[in-house]
Scaffold this motif. Structure first.
Motif, PDB file in Angstrom:
ATOM      1  N   ILE A 168       0.766  -1.132  -0.152  1.00 17.29           N
ATOM      2  CA  ILE A 168       0.265  -0.062  -0.105  1.00 17.29           C
ATOM      3  C   ILE A 168       0.869   1.398   0.204  1.00 17.29           C
ATOM      4  O   ILE A 168       1.912   1.517   0.914  1.00 17.29           O
ATOM      5  CB  ILE A 168      -1.272  -0.082   1.268  1.00 17.29           C
ATOM      6  CG1 ILE A 168      -1.702  -1.428   0.699  1.00 17.29           C
ATOM      7  CG2 ILE A 168      -1.609   1.133   1.428  1.00 17.29           C
ATOM      8  CD1 ILE A 168      -2.893  -1.114   2.804  1.00 17.29           C
ATOM      9  N   PHE A 169       0.962   1.921  -1.242  1.00 19.09           N
ATOM     10  CA  PHE A 169       1.517   3.300  -1.865  1.00 19.09           C
ATOM     11  C   PHE A 169       0.663   4.535  -0.694  1.00 19.09           C
ATOM     12  O   PHE A 169      -0.204   4.842  -1.767  1.00 19.09           O
ATOM     13  CB  PHE A 169       2.108   3.304  -2.648  1.00 19.09           C
ATOM     14  CG  PHE A 169       3.032   3.748  -3.414  1.00 19.09           C
ATOM     15  CD1 PHE A 169       4.649   3.816  -3.110  1.00 19.09           C
ATOM     16  CD2 PHE A 169       2.547   5.575  -3.452  1.00 19.09           C
ATOM     17  CE1 PHE A 169       5.065   4.605  -3.330  1.00 19.09           C
ATOM     18  CE2 PHE A 169       3.573   5.779  -3.931  1.00 19.09           C
ATOM     19  CZ  PHE A 169       5.466   5.876  -3.786  1.00 19.09           C
ATOM     20  N   LYS A 170       1.306   5.479  -0.412  1.00 23.14           N
ATOM     21  CA  LYS A 170       0.418   6.187   0.158  1.00 23.14           C
ATOM     22  C   LYS A 170       0.621   7.823  -0.940  1.00 23.14           C
ATOM     23  O   LYS A 170       2.005   8.340  -1.180  1.00 23.14           O
ATOM     24  CB  LYS A 170       0.682   6.685   1.496  1.00 23.14           C
ATOM     25  CG  LYS A 170      -0.202   6.334   2.332  1.00 23.14           C
ATOM     26  CD  LYS A 170       0.565   4.762   2.525  1.00 23.14           C
ATOM     27  CE  LYS A 170      -0.675   3.715   3.260  1.00 23.14           C
ATOM     28  NZ  LYS A 170       0.305   3.726   4.895  1.00 23.14           N
ATOM     29  N   GLY A 171      -0.169   8.272  -1.678  1.00 22.07           N
ATOM     30  CA  GLY A 171       0.797   9.588  -2.147  1.00 22.07           C
ATOM     31  C   GLY A 171       0.675   9.272  -4.426  1.00 22.07           C
ATOM     32  O   GLY A 171       0.235   7.949  -4.306  1.00 22.07           O
ATOM     33  N   PRO A 172       0.698   9.946  -5.276  1.00 25.01           N
ATOM     34  CA  PRO A 172       0.825   9.583  -6.592  1.00 25.01           C
ATOM     35  C   PRO A 172       1.782   8.522  -6.651  1.00 25.01           C
ATOM     36  O   PRO A 172       2.824   8.571  -6.183  1.00 25.01           O
ATOM     37  CB  PRO A 172       0.778  10.975  -7.497  1.00 25.01           C
ATOM     38  CG  PRO A 172       0.315  11.820  -6.544  1.00 25.01           C
ATOM     39  CD  PRO A 172       0.460  11.457  -5.146  1.00 25.01           C
ATOM     40  N   THR A 173       1.088   7.759  -8.205  1.00 22.88           N
ATOM     41  CA  THR A 173       2.405   6.918  -8.000  1.00 22.88           C
ATOM     42  C   THR A 173       2.404   6.735  -9.620  1.00 22.88           C
ATOM     43  O   THR A 173       2.858   5.173  -9.978  1.00 22.88           O
ATOM     44  CB  THR A 173       1.831   5.316  -7.772  1.00 22.88           C
ATOM     45  OG1 THR A 173       0.617   5.000  -8.106  1.00 22.88           O
ATOM     46  CG2 THR A 173       1.457   5.668  -5.937  1.00 22.88           C
ATOM     47  N   GLN A 174       2.468   7.526 -10.125  1.00 21.07           N
ATOM     48  CA  GLN A 174       2.285   7.341 -11.869  1.00 21.07           C
ATOM     49  C   GLN A 174       3.851   7.222 -12.039  1.00 21.07           C
ATOM     50  O   GLN A 174       4.345   6.775 -13.114  1.00 21.07           O
ATOM     51  CB  GLN A 174       1.740   8.849 -12.232  1.00 21.07           C
ATOM     52  CG  GLN A 174       0.849   8.911 -12.794  1.00 21.07           C
ATOM     53  CD  GLN A 174      -0.725   9.083 -11.483  1.00 21.07           C
ATOM     54  OE1 GLN A 174       0.281   9.231 -10.517  1.00 21.07           O
ATOM     55  NE2 GLN A 174      -1.253   9.367 -12.311  1.00 21.07           N
ATOM     56  N   LEU A 175       5.159   7.986 -11.741  1.00 23.39           N
ATOM     57  CA  LEU A 175       6.257   7.783 -12.344  1.00 23.39           C
ATOM     58  C   LEU A 175       6.995   5.986 -11.767  1.00 23.39           C
ATOM     59  O   LEU A 175       7.632   5.621 -12.585  1.00 23.39           O
ATOM     60  CB  LEU A 175       7.269   8.704 -10.466  1.00 23.39           C
ATOM     61  CG  LEU A 175       8.639   8.124 -10.530  1.00 23.39           C
ATOM     62  CD1 LEU A 175       8.962   8.444 -12.201  1.00 23.39           C
ATOM     63  CD2 LEU A 175      10.408   8.668 -10.256  1.00 23.39           C
ATOM     64  N   ILE A 176       5.857   5.314 -10.468  1.00 24.54           N
ATOM     65  CA  ILE A 176       6.350   3.912 -10.706  1.00 24.54           C
ATOM     66  C   ILE A 176       5.418   3.323 -11.256  1.00 24.54           C
ATOM     67  O   ILE A 176       6.524   2.175 -12.107  1.00 24.54           O
ATOM     68  CB  ILE A 176       6.393   3.538  -8.486  1.00 24.54           C
ATOM     69  CG1 ILE A 176       6.554   5.093  -8.228  1.00 24.54           C
ATOM     70  CG2 ILE A 176       6.323   2.210  -8.531  1.00 24.54           C
ATOM     71  CD1 ILE A 176       6.515   4.017  -6.562  1.00 24.54           C
ATOM     72  N   ASN A 177       4.668   3.476 -12.000  1.00 29.93           N
ATOM     73  CA  ASN A 177       3.657   2.273 -12.552  1.00 29.93           C
ATOM     74  C   ASN A 177       3.400   2.610 -13.623  1.00 29.93           C
ATOM     75  O   ASN A 177       2.481   2.003 -14.616  1.00 29.93           O
ATOM     76  CB  ASN A 177       2.486   1.495 -11.692  1.00 29.93           C
ATOM     77  CG  ASN A 177       3.857   0.304 -10.480  1.00 29.93           C
ATOM     78  OD1 ASN A 177       4.303  -0.232 -11.108  1.00 29.93           O
ATOM     79  ND2 ASN A 177       3.071   0.355  -9.238  1.00 29.93           N
ATOM     80  N   GLY A 178       3.363   4.386 -13.445  1.00 31.70           N
ATOM     81  CA  GLY A 178       2.597   4.955 -14.734  1.00 31.70           C
ATOM     82  C   GLY A 178       0.523   5.302 -13.975  1.00 31.70           C
ATOM     83  O   GLY A 178       0.615   4.734 -12.885  1.00 31.70           O
ATOM     84  N   ILE A 179       0.348   6.277 -15.240  1.00 35.49           N
ATOM     85  CA  ILE A 179      -1.356   5.956 -15.232  1.00 35.49           C
ATOM     86  C   ILE A 179      -2.166   5.050 -15.097  1.00 35.49           C
ATOM     87  O   ILE A 179      -1.993   3.732 -16.220  1.00 35.49           O
ATOM     88  CB  ILE A 179      -2.332   7.158 -16.112  1.00 35.49           C
ATOM     89  CG1 ILE A 179      -3.169   7.726 -15.845  1.00 35.49           C
ATOM     90  CG2 ILE A 179      -1.655   6.359 -17.540  1.00 35.49           C
ATOM     91  CD1 ILE A 179      -3.698   8.561 -16.640  1.00 35.49           C
ATOM     92  N   SER A 180      -2.855   4.713 -13.849  1.00 40.35           N
ATOM     93  CA  SER A 180      -3.793   3.675 -13.570  1.00 40.35           C
ATOM     94  C   SER A 180      -4.865   4.174 -14.381  1.00 40.35           C
ATOM     95  O   SER A 180      -5.507   4.905 -14.875  1.00 40.35           O
ATOM     96  CB  SER A 180      -4.115   4.376 -11.903  1.00 40.35           C
ATOM     97  OG  SER A 180      -4.907   5.078 -11.568  1.00 40.35           O
TER      98      SER A 180
END
Length: 801
Positions: free
Chosen positions: A239-251
């Motif tokens: 469970i990751f808190k905050g925007p994750t676009q850098l990590i996995n791209g746009i959901s």
């Protein structure tokens, strides 16, 4: 030896004159009495044992002689943190049956552990740990030390400049978590926003919506079932808190408050044969099997199968759930190549699923305590069928370069016969308007990249370059039927729908997302200071057709989202960090309750700034984070019934969390989140300064386990959850009360004829309190009240053969 890369030949050549000493009985005792000054920070990724040893030897500046035959086909979980040289090697070699033999100053060779003996690891200080614990899980076994971070790879939580918690399989089992919604009850930053007996699960992280379609499976979006995710398939949940676009791209749905990643189960070197029989109130009975085997030379091939069947009535009248799950995982682990594939199928049929309760403008907030019967009609139902699969690969091109990639697909068919619940007055009356709704989905997704480790002078680098692609098409259709009247407090059984009064338009939508990301994690001062800089270019293309006529609200846009994080290891036990993250979200779609139903809005950007600290005391860890997230706000206008943007919202807050085993036999898991949410720039300033709807100021979760002294194998547990009051609307006129929930449990493990048996019993909502647990989410297109889970008894017995 000719097949050994040149990088590995150098230490072999330097030690060629010493190889004749390999039969010497003198071995290095692993006491780790190394001078503190000789300890330094290391980052060695999981992968082949050969590559891990070579990288560690190069970073530590020692010569290592390796016979390729000893390490062929073996893997290592890697390491991250402060180590002495011998201590680091021992951790990399743990469970391999190999150990070091001293060959002179700063020189070692690898040899098998002598037959009949074993390598003892003395108490050490791994990332501040003072006791002997599994290097992959934290003290108590409920939280993993390392979590998957997509583009950035797998890292230790003390090396991560973000707020992240990874729950283990043990937590899932011991809490008898059947779905993702059951597991997130451990995290104060996450709340469920749909009834436990509803058609689907949905959550908020830091106050922003997270849909099941935005939950990743081994880093791939859109592969897991859209509506409910069974936890029997999960080995870990990040469970990751905050925007994750850098990590996995746009959901797929553009969640910005955080992200969730489900890590599939893999076969272990130890055979797994487990059966669990379960029962949940009112009369849900079921069974689950878990089988794992490894085959071939050095156990290179692995197979893991998990299957579940459970059915029966729930605590709510005329409600039943029938669920089936089958997931097969296969993997291969070679010296440089690692492959895995996961194939799964799930089915879930729910009779009389509960909906969120909407409140008309003229009606007061209903009394949740007065809702004692299921307000969903007995003829309503939800049927979901999902078939999915993934293939992942990693290849060590050299000891410093790794290629990786993954592809996934899903095909789903969903059928619902449902009705909305919109309370019209103080008496709780609402109109039952039956609707048959179908949704068919097809998903294809892929990611690939290269990861490179190198040094420029005293500065270390981990450079990542990755590309991603996501495609989903879905078709919505259905019909409407004659309306009838019912009541929230005294439900009225209405006739089963038979003749449609209106056919819904057939809506077909295509989403195509593509992206390219680049990041570099720079390490200064022996990696005590880690700076991560990165950016992701993303293209978002959406088209839709209504009855084969192309819509006018599709779009094709692109954006570069920069992100960065800074982490400073102030001491061996304390890490300080800060980050800036941008997230691009797919545009909102107007809900069925609005006049502009299915209108698609353009994508928008969210921004987060976060500062935090992580303290690892060994037996227990404490984390703290201060954050601020800003994004556009959307609403359905109460007068015009048009859905669209209206100003901006800002959530800023503080998170505190704790996990570990502060006392032997006592484990803690939980935390607190405080959120100050504000609306700004609303039309005519009408709502400026108001609190965003569905955002409590305080969330508190605290769980504890106690191993009863003198009764080996017996553990008692409890968990408390609290959320403060929430507003239903932007005007801050209507609100729901604060609520508290208490869960208790016990488990007892023992052996019978070398078979491990574990009995578990849990009670959720012991006091059977009825309350509105959520007012939805302020960024959700279809808000509504979520009724609490009634008191539920869970029993299970697991036999490990």
């Amino acid at each position: 030896m000719s097949a050994v890369p040149a990088l590995r030949l150098r230490p072999l050549l330097k030690l060629s004159l010493l190889l004749s000493l390999s039969a010497s009985p003198l071995f290095v005792p692993v006491s780790y009495a190394e001078d503190t000054a000789s300890r330094r920070s290391y980052q060695v990724p999981a992968g082949s044992l050969s590559a891990a040893l070579t990288r560690f030897a190069g970073l530590s500046g020692v010569n290592l002689s390796v016979d390729p035959a000893l390490v062929s086909g073996r893997t290592s979980s890697g390491l991250s943190g402060e180590y002495g040289v011998e201590e680091g090697f021992a951790r990399l070699l743990q469970g391999s049956g190999l150990q070091l033999q001293a060959m002179g100053e700063q020189a070692y060779m690898l040899v098998p552990v002598p037959e009949g003996s074993h390598l003892e690891l003395a108490p050490t200080s791994i990332l501040g740990t003072t006791g002997l614990y599994d290097g992959d899980t934290y003290a108590g076994g409920q939280v993993a030390r390392r979590g998957s971070q997509g583009l950035l790879g797998t890292r230790d939580f003390m090396e991560t400049p973000f707020s992240m918690t990874t729950y283990t399989q043990d937590t899932v089992k011991n809490q008898q978590a059947r779905t993702l919604g059951d597991l997130i009850a451990n995290d104060p930053s996450v709340r469920a926003t749909n009834p436990a007996g509803g058609r689907f699960e949905q959550f908020t992280i830091r106050g922003f919506s997270l849909f099941n379609s935005d939950v990743a499976y081994n880093g791939l979006y859109g592969v897991l079932p859209t509506y409910t995710i069974d936890m029997e398939m999960a080995d870990r949940v990040d469970i990751f808190k905050g925007p994750t676009q850098l990590i996995n791209g746009i959901s797929p749905r553009g969640s910005v408050g955080g992200g969730i990643n489900v890590v599939p189960k893999r076969a272990t070197d130890k055979d797994i044969t487990s059966f669990t029989g379960s029962w949940a109130s009112d009369s849900q009975a079921g069974g689950a099997v878990d089988v794992g085997r490894r085959f071939g030379e050095d156990n290179q091939f692995g197979l893991r199968f998990n299957g579940v069947k459970q059915s029966g009535d729930t605590e709510w009248d005329h409600q039943s759930v029938d669920r089936e799950m089958a997931v097969l995982g296969l993997d291969f682990r070679g010296e440089r190549l690692r492959l895995s594939t996961d194939i799964g199928h799930t089915e879930r049929d729910t009779d009389a699923p509960q909906e969120r309760v909407q409140v008309a403008a003229a009606a007061p907030v209903p009394s949740a305590n007065a809702v004692r019967r299921n307000y969903a009609q007995s003829w309503s139902k939800a049927s979901t069928n999902d078939t999915f699969g993934t293939v992942n690969a990693e290849y060590d091109l050299s000891d410093a370069v790794m290629l990786y990639g993954g592809v996934g697909a899903r095909k789903s068919n969903h059928d619902f016969l449902r009705h909305a619940v919109s309370v019209a007055d103080a008496a709780g009356n609402f109109t039952v308007q039956p609707r048959y709704f179908t949704r068919d989905e097809n998903v294809r997704t892929a990611t690939g990249g290269v990861r490179n480790w190198f040094h420029t002078g005293p500065v270390s680098h981990e450079v990542n370059l990755a590309a991603s692609y996501f495609y989903m098409d879905f078709t919505n259709g259905g019909a409407r039927y004659a309306t009838a009247q019912s009541n929230l407090y005294n439900p009225v059984q209405t006739p089963t729908p038979s003749t449609a009064t209106r056919q819904d338009a057939k809506v077909y939508t295509e989403n195509a997302f593509s992206g390219l990301a680049l990041s570099d994690t720079l390490g200064f001062f022996d990696d005590r200071l880690l700076l991560t800089l990165g950016a992701r270019w993303q293209r978002v293309k959406v088209d839709d057709w209504t009855n084969d006529v192309k819509g006018k609200t599709g779009y094709d846009e692109e954006k570069v989202s920069p992100s960065g994080g800074l982490l400073f290891k102030a001491t061996d036990k304390l890490s300080l960090y800060a980050n800036y993250m941008e997230g691009l979200s797919q545009g909102k779609i107007a809900p069925s309750t609005s006049r502009n139903e299915n209108q698609i809005f353009p994508p928008f950007i969210s921004r987060q700034v976060e500062v935090g600290a992580k303290y690892d005391a060994g037996a227990v860890a404490l984390t703290a984070a201060v954050f601020r997230i800003r994004q556009p706000a959307y609403e359905t206008n109460a007068t015009t019934r048009l859905f669209g943007p209206n100003g901006k919202r800002q959530n800023q807050g503080l998170e505190l969390s704790v996990f570990g085993e502060p006392l032997k036999g006592v484990r803690l898991l939980g935390g607190v989140m405080y959120t100050d949410s504000e609306l700004t720039d609303t039309t005519n300033g009408t709502y400026d300064g108001n609190r965003a709807p569905a955002t409590p100021k305080y969330n508190v979760n605290l769980g504890a386990e106690w191993d009863v002294p003198g009764l080996e194998g017996l553990t008692l547990s409890s968990r408390g959850l609290y959320s403060s009051s929430q507003y239903l609307d932007a005007s801050n006129v209507k609100q729901i009360d604060a609520w508290t929930r208490l869960d208790v449990g016990a488990r007892y493990g023992f052996k019978v004829d070398d078979k491990r048996i574990t009995l578990r019993a849990n009670v959720e909502n012991v006091a059977d309190r009825r309350y509105w647990s959520s007012a939805g989410a302020s960024d959700d297109s279809e808000p509504g009240l979520t009724l609490s889970t009634p008191r539920t008894y869970l029993l299970s017995a697991t036999i490990d053969f």
